[in-house]
Design an enzyme around this catalytic site. Structure first.
Site, PDB file in Angstrom:
ATOM      1  N   HIS A 117       0.813  -1.224   0.000  1.00  0.00           N
ATOM      2  CA  HIS A 117       0.000   0.000   0.000  1.00  0.00           C
ATOM      3  C   HIS A 117       0.840   1.264   0.000  1.00  0.00           C
ATOM      4  O   HIS A 117       0.347   2.330  -0.377  1.00  0.00           O
ATOM      5  CB  HIS A 117      -0.957   0.021   1.196  1.00  0.00           C
ATOM      6  CG  HIS A 117      -2.127  -0.896   1.040  1.00  0.00           C
ATOM      7  ND1 HIS A 117      -3.327  -0.488   0.491  1.00  0.00           N
ATOM      8  CD2 HIS A 117      -2.280  -2.208   1.344  1.00  0.00           C
ATOM      9  CE1 HIS A 117      -4.173  -1.517   0.475  1.00  0.00           C
ATOM     10  NE2 HIS A 117      -3.556  -2.569   0.995  1.00  0.00           N
ATOM     11  N   ASP A 124      -7.634  -1.907  -1.057  1.00  0.00           N
ATOM     12  CA  ASP A 124      -8.550  -2.834  -0.382  1.00  0.00           C
ATOM     13  C   ASP A 124      -9.957  -2.352  -0.692  1.00  0.00           C
ATOM     14  O   ASP A 124     -10.276  -1.170  -0.438  1.00  0.00           O
ATOM     15  CB  ASP A 124      -8.331  -2.799   1.146  1.00  0.00           C
ATOM     16  CG  ASP A 124      -6.960  -3.313   1.553  1.00  0.00           C
ATOM     17  OD1 ASP A 124      -6.363  -4.087   0.786  1.00  0.00           O
ATOM     18  OD2 ASP A 124      -6.482  -2.922   2.634  1.00  0.00           O
ATOM     19  N   GLU A 190      -6.537 -12.800   0.994  1.00  0.00           N
ATOM     20  CA  GLU A 190      -7.457 -11.684   1.287  1.00  0.00           C
ATOM     21  C   GLU A 190      -8.349 -11.401   0.080  1.00  0.00           C
ATOM     22  O   GLU A 190      -7.863 -10.934  -0.952  1.00  0.00           O
ATOM     23  CB  GLU A 190      -6.640 -10.420   1.637  1.00  0.00           C
ATOM     24  CG  GLU A 190      -5.721 -10.648   2.822  1.00  0.00           C
ATOM     25  CD  GLU A 190      -4.798  -9.464   3.121  1.00  0.00           C
ATOM     26  OE1 GLU A 190      -4.911  -8.417   2.466  1.00  0.00           O
ATOM     27  OE2 GLU A 190      -3.961  -9.624   4.028  1.00  0.00           O
ATOM     28  N   HIS A 193      -8.032  -7.534  -1.193  1.00  0.00           N
ATOM     29  CA  HIS A 193      -6.775  -6.819  -1.507  1.00  0.00           C
ATOM     30  C   HIS A 193      -6.331  -7.105  -2.941  1.00  0.00           C
ATOM     31  O   HIS A 193      -6.124  -8.256  -3.327  1.00  0.00           O
ATOM     32  CB  HIS A 193      -5.681  -7.254  -0.517  1.00  0.00           C
ATOM     33  CG  HIS A 193      -4.335  -6.654  -0.788  1.00  0.00           C
ATOM     34  ND1 HIS A 193      -3.786  -5.641  -0.030  1.00  0.00           N
ATOM     35  CD2 HIS A 193      -3.404  -6.923  -1.746  1.00  0.00           C
ATOM     36  CE1 HIS A 193      -2.593  -5.311  -0.499  1.00  0.00           C
ATOM     37  NE2 HIS A 193      -2.338  -6.084  -1.549  1.00  0.00           N
TER      38      HIS A 193
END
Ligand SMILES: C[C@@H](N)C(=O)N[C@H](C)C(=O)O
Ligand SMILES: [Zn+2]
Length: 225
Positions: A117, A124, A190, A193
């Site tokens: 990030h 996300d 995830e 993500h």
């Protein structure tokens, strides 16, 4: 961030007190990443015109990565009944750190492995209705556990087409499909993500390194608001 992209406000980590500082906003991404998100949203609305993408987190300075990494360790210690400081060096604490590292990137300052990030290339996100209600996806964003794996509901979905598992699985697959078609790769643990141009993206595309490095406020002109 263009107003066509819906941001889930208030920002979750800002609300926890993460140290963004007065000048930094989490709602920033690389220009090409924003362009690709708009394309992904276009694909989504061809399938489901009443839905939109809903951004949960975008750019994350390394100091915020550190704050969230430590926060996740503390929360996991609490939920396992471990005193973090009394357990220093114990195998229980090592297990906690190992689980956290599956979900949170190390807040590394090494230029060859920037946290995803921090590059402005990772996002996300989930799906929401056009009036801003996030859809149930069978697990909360940032939940640390197997339930967050993108295909967690695969078997349950296929054994009962009338189940919630079927609905959650199909929503996760729609999100994956529209993001993948726009050039993003998904984190293996995830469902929320995705990234473009960072290290995970490079590995998935058989490249040596991502083309986006970490961005600090000092050069934040290279990403747009
Ligand atoms: C846990 C989640 N919010 C996240 O962004 N995880 C990735 C791997 C990260 O920390 O970069
Ligand atoms: Zn993420």
């Amino acid at each position: 961030m263009p107003e066509e992209l819906y941001c889930l406000k208030p920002h979750a980590y800002q609300s926890l007190g993460a140290p963004y500082g007065d000048l930094a906003s989490p709602w920033m991404l690389r220009q090409d990443v924003i362009r690709r998100l708009l394309i992904a949203q276009g694909y989504l609305q061809k399938i489901e015109p009443q839905f939109c993408l809903a951004l949960f987190d975008c750019w994350r300075p390394i100091r915020v990565q550190k704050f969230m990494y430590e926060y996740a360790i503390n929360q996991e210690c609490i939920s396992r009944g471990i005193d973090r400081f009394e357990s220093a060096g114990s195998s229980e604490l090592k297990d906690v750190i190992e689980s956290v590292a599956t979900f949170w990137a190390l807040p590394s300052l090494d230029k060859s492995m920037p946290p995803p990030h921090s590059t402005g290339g990772a996002v996300d996100l989930t799906i929401a209705t056009k009036d801003g209600v996030s859809l149930e996806m069978g697990g909360q964003i940032d939940c640390m556990g197997p339930i967050s794996r993108p295909d967690y509901y695969f078997e349950a979905a296929h054994s009962n087409r009338d189940s919630s598992a079927h609905l959650w699985h199909s929503r996760r697959m729609i999100l994956l499909d529209v993001m993948k078609r726009s050039g993003f790769v998904q984190h293996p643990h995830e469902w929320w993500h995705f990234s473009y141009g960072d290290q995970l993206w490079a590995w998935s595309n058989n490249s040596q390194a991502g083309f986006y490095g970490a961005v600090d406020e000092s050069d934040s002109k290279s990403i747009i608001n």
